[in-house]
Design a protein around this motif. Sequence first.
Motif, PDB file in Angstrom:
ATOM      1  N   ALA A  93       0.830  -1.204   0.000  1.00  0.00           N
ATOM      2  CA  ALA A  93       0.000   0.000   0.000  1.00  0.00           C
ATOM      3  C   ALA A  93       0.868   1.258   0.000  1.00  0.00           C
ATOM      4  O   ALA A  93       0.552   2.244  -0.683  1.00  0.00           O
ATOM      5  N   ILE A  94       1.954   1.246   0.767  1.00  0.00           N
ATOM      6  CA  ILE A  94       2.866   2.387   0.823  1.00  0.00           C
ATOM      7  C   ILE A  94       3.458   2.677  -0.553  1.00  0.00           C
ATOM      8  O   ILE A  94       3.474   3.818  -1.026  1.00  0.00           O
ATOM      9  N   LEU A  95       3.963   1.642  -1.204  1.00  0.00           N
ATOM     10  CA  LEU A  95       4.580   1.822  -2.519  1.00  0.00           C
ATOM     11  C   LEU A  95       3.575   2.351  -3.534  1.00  0.00           C
ATOM     12  O   LEU A  95       3.876   3.259  -4.323  1.00  0.00           O
ATOM     13  N   ASN A  96       2.385   1.780  -3.530  1.00  0.00           N
ATOM     14  CA  ASN A  96       1.373   2.216  -4.487  1.00  0.00           C
ATOM     15  C   ASN A  96       0.931   3.646  -4.223  1.00  0.00           C
ATOM     16  O   ASN A  96       0.684   4.416  -5.158  1.00  0.00           O
ATOM     17  N   ALA A  97       0.841   4.024  -2.956  1.00  0.00           N
ATOM     18  CA  ALA A  97       0.448   5.397  -2.600  1.00  0.00           C
ATOM     19  C   ALA A  97       1.452   6.398  -3.145  1.00  0.00           C
ATOM     20  O   ALA A  97       1.091   7.410  -3.760  1.00  0.00           O
ATOM     21  N   ARG A  98       2.730   6.131  -2.912  1.00  0.00           N
ATOM     22  CA  ARG A  98       3.751   7.068  -3.377  1.00  0.00           C
ATOM     23  C   ARG A  98       3.745   7.184  -4.899  1.00  0.00           C
ATOM     24  O   ARG A  98       3.855   8.277  -5.456  1.00  0.00           O
ATOM     25  N   ALA A  99       3.587   6.055  -5.584  1.00  0.00           N
ATOM     26  CA  ALA A  99       3.619   6.067  -7.050  1.00  0.00           C
ATOM     27  C   ALA A  99       2.422   6.795  -7.645  1.00  0.00           C
ATOM     28  O   ALA A  99       2.571   7.599  -8.574  1.00  0.00           O
ATOM     29  N   VAL A 100       1.223   6.523  -7.136  1.00  0.00           N
ATOM     30  CA  VAL A 100       0.017   7.161  -7.679  1.00  0.00           C
ATOM     31  C   VAL A 100       0.103   8.680  -7.540  1.00  0.00           C
ATOM     32  O   VAL A 100      -0.167   9.426  -8.500  1.00  0.00           O
ATOM     33  N   ALA A 101       0.485   9.152  -6.377  1.00  0.00           N
ATOM     34  CA  ALA A 101       0.567  10.594  -6.166  1.00  0.00           C
ATOM     35  C   ALA A 101       1.693  11.210  -6.997  1.00  0.00           C
ATOM     36  O   ALA A 101       1.568  12.345  -7.471  1.00  0.00           O
ATOM     37  N   ALA A 102       2.774  10.483  -7.196  1.00  0.00           N
ATOM     38  CA  ALA A 102       3.870  10.977  -8.023  1.00  0.00           C
ATOM     39  C   ALA A 102       3.416  11.147  -9.471  1.00  0.00           C
ATOM     40  O   ALA A 102       3.755  12.137 -10.135  1.00  0.00           O
ATOM     41  N   ILE A 103       2.639  10.192  -9.964  1.00  0.00           N
ATOM     42  CA  ILE A 103       2.097  10.283 -11.328  1.00  0.00           C
ATOM     43  C   ILE A 103       1.196  11.512 -11.449  1.00  0.00           C
ATOM     44  O   ILE A 103       1.291  12.288 -12.406  1.00  0.00           O
ATOM     45  N   ALA A 104       0.309  11.686 -10.476  1.00  0.00           N
ATOM     46  CA  ALA A 104      -0.590  12.836 -10.494  1.00  0.00           C
ATOM     47  C   ALA A 104       0.201  14.145 -10.484  1.00  0.00           C
ATOM     48  O   ALA A 104      -0.097  15.085 -11.226  1.00  0.00           O
ATOM     49  N   HIS A 105       1.210  14.219  -9.638  1.00  0.00           N
ATOM     50  CA  HIS A 105       2.019  15.437  -9.526  1.00  0.00           C
ATOM     51  C   HIS A 105       2.721  15.759 -10.838  1.00  0.00           C
ATOM     52  O   HIS A 105       2.735  16.923 -11.282  1.00  0.00           O
ATOM     53  N   LEU A 106       3.312  14.761 -11.470  1.00  0.00           N
ATOM     54  CA  LEU A 106       4.038  14.989 -12.719  1.00  0.00           C
ATOM     55  C   LEU A 106       3.116  15.412 -13.852  1.00  0.00           C
ATOM     56  O   LEU A 106       3.564  16.025 -14.824  1.00  0.00           O
ATOM     57  N   ARG A 107       1.836  15.107 -13.726  1.00  0.00           N
ATOM     58  CA  ARG A 107       0.885  15.505 -14.763  1.00  0.00           C
ATOM     59  C   ARG A 107       0.150  16.796 -14.415  1.00  0.00           C
ATOM     60  O   ARG A 107      -0.821  17.168 -15.072  1.00  0.00           O
ATOM     61  N   GLY A 108       0.619  17.470 -13.376  1.00  0.00           N
ATOM     62  CA  GLY A 108       0.120  18.806 -13.092  1.00  0.00           C
ATOM     63  C   GLY A 108      -0.978  18.910 -12.050  1.00  0.00           C
ATOM     64  O   GLY A 108      -1.512  19.997 -11.827  1.00  0.00           O
ATOM     65  N   TRP A 109      -1.312  17.830 -11.391  1.00  0.00           N
ATOM     66  CA  TRP A 109      -2.385  17.868 -10.392  1.00  0.00           C
ATOM     67  C   TRP A 109      -1.822  18.321  -9.054  1.00  0.00           C
ATOM     68  O   TRP A 109      -0.722  17.947  -8.659  1.00  0.00           O
TER      69      TRP A 109
END
Length: 227
Positions: A93-109
């Motif tokens: 869950a920790i790994l997936n949380a960090r990755a999902v938010a990182a993807i969102a951040h890189l796409r401008g969210w």
Amino acid sequence: MTDESDEKLNTIEKVGAALVEQLTRVVDHGVGPLAGSRTYAEARAASYGDPERAIRRIINETTVMAGTAGFVTSLGGFITLPVTLPAHITGQAILNARAVAAIAHLRGWDLRDEVVRQAILITIAGGSPNAMLAGFGVKVTRKLAETAIQRLPIEVLRSINKKVGFMLVAKYGTKRSVVTLTKLVPGIGGVVGGTVDATFTRVVARVAKKAFPPLGSDDNVKYAGVQ
């Protein structure tokens, strides 16, 4: 329901609420050896230049880490819950949380925005943000300026967090640690049990890429399919 069933549901709710709180902290600040999502995303963007290349790298790195039992187990030790879940489960869950938010951040969210944060949590649980948020009457456009000014009533936030908590336990819990949710919570979907491995991390990453399209082009398109 019987008193025993009520007690199990209360336990699930407490575990879910704790997971929501802990994973939000992971996104913001990181945990153990892992930096928070913004720091992680920006470091990869600096290395690879193009945000989409950085996202591919993040997905590949996270998938490898998710498949490394010892590393994932060590991460799980940083999360404290009312009911003990196996460390490798919470590590996933920790790994997936960090990755999902990182993807969102890189796409401008904006990771500080309430609606975006809820969408991230839903995605971590393997759900579809557009459908679930729409069920709570939330409409999110792809314009960050419009999204940022939308503030959700506290009652709505609590309701979303409660449902997300159930979803997280359903995806990341085990029969040994909690219960089979489908028997207690109609519509939650899926049986609690088994481990979440690198394959699920890939699935979550695909959902994240769909849920958080790049901002800046065709901003009038509704967020993640919400019409």
